[in-house]
Write a protein that holds these residues in place. Structure first.
Motif, PDB file in Angstrom:
ATOM      1  N   ALA B 276      38.290   5.373  23.621  1.00 12.76           N
ATOM      2  CA  ALA B 276      37.599   5.032  22.220  1.00 12.76           C
ATOM      3  C   ALA B 276      36.097   5.413  22.167  1.00 12.76           C
ATOM      4  O   ALA B 276      35.727   6.162  20.920  1.00 12.76           O
ATOM      5  N   MET B 277      35.478   5.651  23.202  1.00 11.80           N
ATOM      6  CA  MET B 277      33.984   6.361  23.224  1.00 11.80           C
ATOM      7  C   MET B 277      34.254   7.724  22.788  1.00 11.80           C
ATOM      8  O   MET B 277      33.491   8.200  21.755  1.00 11.80           O
ATOM      9  N   ARG B 279      36.651   8.996  21.092  1.00  9.43           N
ATOM     10  CA  ARG B 279      37.133   9.133  19.764  1.00  9.43           C
ATOM     11  C   ARG B 279      36.064   9.056  18.751  1.00  9.43           C
ATOM     12  O   ARG B 279      35.754   9.708  17.908  1.00  9.43           O
ATOM     13  N   SER B 280      34.896   8.056  19.221  1.00 11.02           N
ATOM     14  CA  SER B 280      33.978   7.947  18.183  1.00 11.02           C
ATOM     15  C   SER B 280      33.000   9.074  18.132  1.00 11.02           C
ATOM     16  O   SER B 280      32.285   9.498  17.333  1.00 11.02           O
ATOM     17  N   ALA B 281      32.888   9.496  19.389  1.00 11.19           N
ATOM     18  CA  ALA B 281      32.262  10.919  19.296  1.00 11.19           C
ATOM     19  C   ALA B 281      32.841  12.239  18.539  1.00 11.19           C
ATOM     20  O   ALA B 281      31.993  12.887  17.889  1.00 11.19           O
ATOM     21  N   SER B 283      34.716  11.644  16.036  1.00 10.21           N
ATOM     22  CA  SER B 283      34.403  11.524  14.522  1.00 10.21           C
ATOM     23  C   SER B 283      33.254  11.861  13.902  1.00 10.21           C
ATOM     24  O   SER B 283      32.989  11.915  12.917  1.00 10.21           O
ATOM     25  N   VAL B 284      32.060  11.555  14.857  1.00 12.39           N
ATOM     26  CA  VAL B 284      30.852  12.080  14.533  1.00 12.39           C
ATOM     27  C   VAL B 284      30.897  13.600  14.163  1.00 12.39           C
ATOM     28  O   VAL B 284      30.280  14.100  13.040  1.00 12.39           O
ATOM     29  N   PRO B 287      34.170  14.213  10.657  1.00  8.58           N
ATOM     30  CA  PRO B 287      34.308  13.134   9.805  1.00  8.58           C
ATOM     31  C   PRO B 287      35.693  13.098   9.319  1.00  8.58           C
ATOM     32  O   PRO B 287      36.055  12.045   9.171  1.00  8.58           O
ATOM     33  N   GLY B 289      38.043  13.411  10.804  1.00 11.78           N
ATOM     34  CA  GLY B 289      38.759  12.742  11.483  1.00 11.78           C
ATOM     35  C   GLY B 289      40.191  13.329  11.877  1.00 11.78           C
ATOM     36  O   GLY B 289      40.480  14.519  11.803  1.00 11.78           O
ATOM     37  N   THR B 290      40.825  13.024  13.009  1.00  7.49           N
ATOM     38  CA  THR B 290      41.800  13.469  13.628  1.00  7.49           C
ATOM     39  C   THR B 290      43.119  12.690  12.647  1.00  7.49           C
ATOM     40  O   THR B 290      42.891  12.172  11.866  1.00  7.49           O
ATOM     41  N   TRP B 411      40.860  12.621  27.468  1.00  7.56           N
ATOM     42  CA  TRP B 411      39.910  13.368  26.654  1.00  7.56           C
ATOM     43  C   TRP B 411      40.537  14.773  26.347  1.00  7.56           C
ATOM     44  O   TRP B 411      40.231  15.187  25.326  1.00  7.56           O
ATOM     45  N   GLN B 414      42.750  14.131  23.139  1.00  7.33           N
ATOM     46  CA  GLN B 414      41.798  13.920  22.069  1.00  7.33           C
ATOM     47  C   GLN B 414      41.159  15.200  21.472  1.00  7.33           C
ATOM     48  O   GLN B 414      41.210  15.286  20.483  1.00  7.33           O
TER      49      GLN B 414
END
Lengths: 365, 423
Positions: B276-277, B279-281, B283-284, B287, B289-290, B411, B414
């Motif tokens: 999750a971490m 993924r948020s990195a 998305s920063v 933006p 997204g995937t 990782w 992702q």
């Protein structure tokens, strides 16, 4: 002044024979040729020939295109023809460009052809066929090929090699003979003559070309591949190729007998041919592959067509297109019309042309 | 002129491609097939459990001699998207082509064979198919042949007939007899896995144009679309589990499939948090997204009698060619089905070899000459070896639940999903 009848002209394919002559040999041959002009040399050469040929080879006519010394060279390695990695490997890989060149030139002149047998219906004469390296691919493409070579051992090897393939055995015929011998029986019978890596081993080039003229049908094609006579060809073709790297057996070539393309063109045109294309070729010893190139300072290929005597209808220039999936073979145009009068080639003379004063090939008119 | 040994998908395609080639018009080709001739009857209503994923390149090859039209007229399913995810984490990656064009096609092997057989019949005057024939002996030519021995390959068939040919093409599968007799070394390795195949019916009809694959610790499970209501299962798992799956009754079988796709039993909090971490990195940084995560279908029932299993392994021949011999398909290389590439590699071999042989025929060359065969080998090995290596690495990477490996691959997946160039 017509040149004196020569004892015999001998033509062969490239390669063959560990003949240790080197520069000494070149000199020997040059003087030998001069001697041949006087008839006193005739008996000596004839005797030599007798010892090499079988009896039927002795011609009543003393004119011939065969060079006995050249014959000896090729006799020694007659069993090595079909070893693709051996002495003749450069010739094997030359098929990769000379077969497409011949095939595409002929295809461009035909209106229709049988798919799968692009050369069917054509009669081809392979002069100096050696072991049949070029005759076989042409046969596979559908042509009826007659291969001739004075060295009997070569013909034997060629016959044996083709015997395993029933289709080839029918399409390709070999004869142990010289060009003059078949002239009498085959006037105007062949559509195409191929003389690949032969003219640099021939003693009387002019007679050779005249014989080709007689044997070809009108508007038939003549394909020649040979080596240019330049400083570069001496350095690379003889010194490096024979002595240093050894891709050609030593003594195979003599620089004196190399033919510059201008001279060949002059001879062809004065004998009734029209030269259609002259392309340079280059061998890369590292990859073992041949390729086409602009410069003709080393090897080159010529395509000429037999004209009608009175400057017949000019052939349309063959388009440089190719058919099917094949490597491109360039067909640049030199002589636009079928014009038998000799003319000088103005452009693209190789830069390092040496003085050719004493060459016996030049026709003095 | 040419003998193709092995009348499977790849062998038949090879014979058909050569038979239709314009430069082979006057050549004679023989195809040796140990099985019987399949009468071209009607296609059974039920789907067969052996299917292949056909790439667009392979479809083009089949189309080049007219077989793809037959496939289209029979049945096939195209898919536009492929979603691959991990059982041990939330990481997932999805593949699709721009404009949502067809990524590939799922076709039953029987359908492909029927199409190939039909095209072989069209060129029957050039291609002779010997059914129920098995080669029992080969006589190889020596490269520098002696005086009386034939320079061609001699093949002795079980019924006593003898064939001789300029070029023998071995397309007889991973236990290739041609390869063994030619004494070409094969580097092979049996995976401890078997693949279970079955034809499944989905619980509800849907736009079934996505191929699903989930990497379980025991092996990947994949669902390949056959129609809007049916999919084909390919589940690679350990030998014991595979036999269990075959032995269970249908209800339990369906339950295992569904839980394999849906269960999060292998997730750990640690990995989930790390994922999750990451993924948020991501998305920063991106933006946009995937790709959207879709949910796989759930299975309602399995076709009776459609369950089967076969063992898996990997293999690669050290040489694809020798004087007058060439290997294609599984005879040359065998891969894990996880990437769906096995038969596509074989069809790629067919395309490449046909191209080289066609050029050689147009140049009047001896077809069995090593020179152009070596060019074929170089071209294909370059392509095949890298793909096989990647497939093998993926298989090994995903067959463990060790936390560090899972973390890395989570990782990695992702990241790859987020970066189009890497994909």
């Amino acid at each position: 002044m017509a040149s004196e009848p020569l004892a015999s002209l001998f033509y062969c394919d490239l390669g063959d024979v560990s003949f240790q002559t080197g520069p000494r040999g070149t000199l020997e041959n040059a003087t030998w040729k001069k001697h041949l002009k006087s008839s006193s040399a005739l008996p000596a050469s004839l005797t030599e020939i007798k010892s090499l040929f079988t009896m039927k080879r002795l011609f009543s006519t003393s004119r011939s295109t065969i060079d006995s010394k050249e014959m000896k060279k090729f006799q020694l390695l007659s069993h090595k023809w079909w070893d693709e990695e051996g002495e003749y490997s450069a010739l094997h890989s030359m098929n990769d460009i000379r077969v497409p060149f011949i095939r595409d030139t002929l295809l461009n002149m035909r209106n229709h052809h049988q798919l799968g047998n692009p050369l069917s219906g054509l009669r081809i004469l392979d002069v100096g066929c050696g072991g049949g390296l070029l005759s076989e691919p042409l046969g596979r493409l559908g042509a009826s090929v007659t291969g001739i070579d004075p060295v009997e051992d070569n013909i034997r090897t060629a016959d044996w090699h083709k015997s395993f393939d029933p289709i080839l055995a029918k399409r390709v015929q070999y004869k142990s003979s010289s060009l003059e011998e078949i002239v009498e029986e085959s006037v105007e019978t062949f559509d195409v003559i191929v003389a690949s890596e032969v003219v640099e081993h021939v003693a009387d080039l002019e007679m050779f070309i005249k014989c080709c003229y007689q044997v070809l049908k009108p508007e038939g094609s003549l394909f020649i591949t040979t080596i240019n006579k330049t400083q570069l060809s001496y350095v690379l073709g003889i010194v490096v190729a024979e002595k240093i790297i050894g891709i050609v057996p030593e003594g195979t070539h003599e620089w004196e007998k190399f033919v510059p393309p201008e001279e060949l063109q002059h001879l062809l045109e004065s004998s009734g041919f029209s030269v259609k294309a002259v392309n340079g070729m280059l061998y890369n010893p590292l990859t073992g592959a041949w390729s086409w190139r602009e410069s003709r300072s080393l090897n080159y290929a010529v395509h000429a067509m037999k004209c009608e005597r009175q400057g017949g209808p000019g052939r349309a220039e063959p388009s440089p297109g190719t058919q099917g999936r094949s490597t491109r073979s360039p067909l640049p145009q030199l002589a636009p019309a079928c014009d038998p009068s000799p003319h000088v080639v103005a452009s693209r003379a190789p830069r390092k042309v040496l003085h050719r004063g004493t060459s016996p090939h030049l026709l003095q008119q | 002129d040419v003998v193709v040994s092995g009348g499977g998908l790849v062998g038949s395609a090879m014979a058909a491609a050569l038979g239709h080639d314009i430069h082979f018009r006057d050549k004679r080709i023989a195809l040796l097939e140990a099985g019987a001739r399949k009468e071209p009857g009607r296609l059974p209503a039920a789907y067969s459990n052996r299917v292949s994923s056909i790439s667009p390149g392979s479809a083009a090859l089949l189309g080049s001699f007219g077989a793809w039209d037959h496939v289209c007229s029979l049945r096939f399913k195209s898919f536009r998207r492929m979603q691959v995810w991990d059982a041990c984490s939330e990481a997932m990656i999805s593949f699709e082509r721009d404009n949502l064009e067809d990524m590939g096609y799922i076709v039953e092997n029987d359908v492909i064979m029927a199409a190939l057989t039909k095209q072989l019949e069209v060129v029957a005057e050039r291609v002779e198919v010997f059914y129920r024939s098995r080669a029992v002996g080969y006589t190889w030519p020596l490269p520098q042949h002696g005086c009386d021995t034939s320079p061609w390959v001699q093949i002795e068939l079980a019924d006593g007939r003898r064939l001789q040919t300029k070029l023998l093409i071995g397309a007889d599968g991973h236990n290739s007899m041609v390869r063994k007799e030619a004494e070409i070394l094969n580097m092979e390795h049996q995976y401890d896995q078997s693949a279970v195949v079955a034809t499944l019916h989905l619980s509800e009809a849907r736009y079934n144009n996505v191929a699903w694959q989930r990497f379980l610790p025991t092996g990947p499970i994949a669902l390949l679309p056959l129609s809007d209501t049916a999919s084909s299962l390919v589940w690679s798992t350990s030998h014991e589990h595979a036999s269990e799956l075959l032995a269970m009754d249908e209800e339990r079988f369906v339950d295992s499939i569904n839980s394999a796709f849906w269960s999060n039993i292998n997730h750990t909090d640690f990995i989930d948090a790390a994922g999750a971490m990451f993924r948020s990195a991501v998305s920063v940084l991106r933006p946009s997204g995937t790709a959207v995560r879709q949910l796989p279908p759930s299975v309602a029932k399995v076709d009776p009698e459609s369950r089967a299993l076969f063992p898996l392994g990997v293999g690669h021949a050290t040489q694809y060619v020798q004087h007058r011999v060439a290997l294609i398909g599984d005879a040359a290389h065998r891969v894990h089905p996880l990437a769906g590439q096995g038969v596509n590699l074989g069809f790629g071999d067919v395309a490449c070899l046909t191209q080289h042989l066609s050029a050689a025929a147009f140049d009047g060359k001896d077809l069995g000459s090593l020179k152009h065969l070596l060019q074929f080998e170089t071209a294909r090995q370059r392509h095949n070896v890298s793909l096989m290596a990647v497939t093998d690495v993926l298989k090994r990477l995903y067959s463990t639940t060790l936390a560090p490996v899972v973390l890395l691959r989570t990782w990695g997946l992702q990241a790859t999903n987020a970066l189009p160039p890497l994909k």
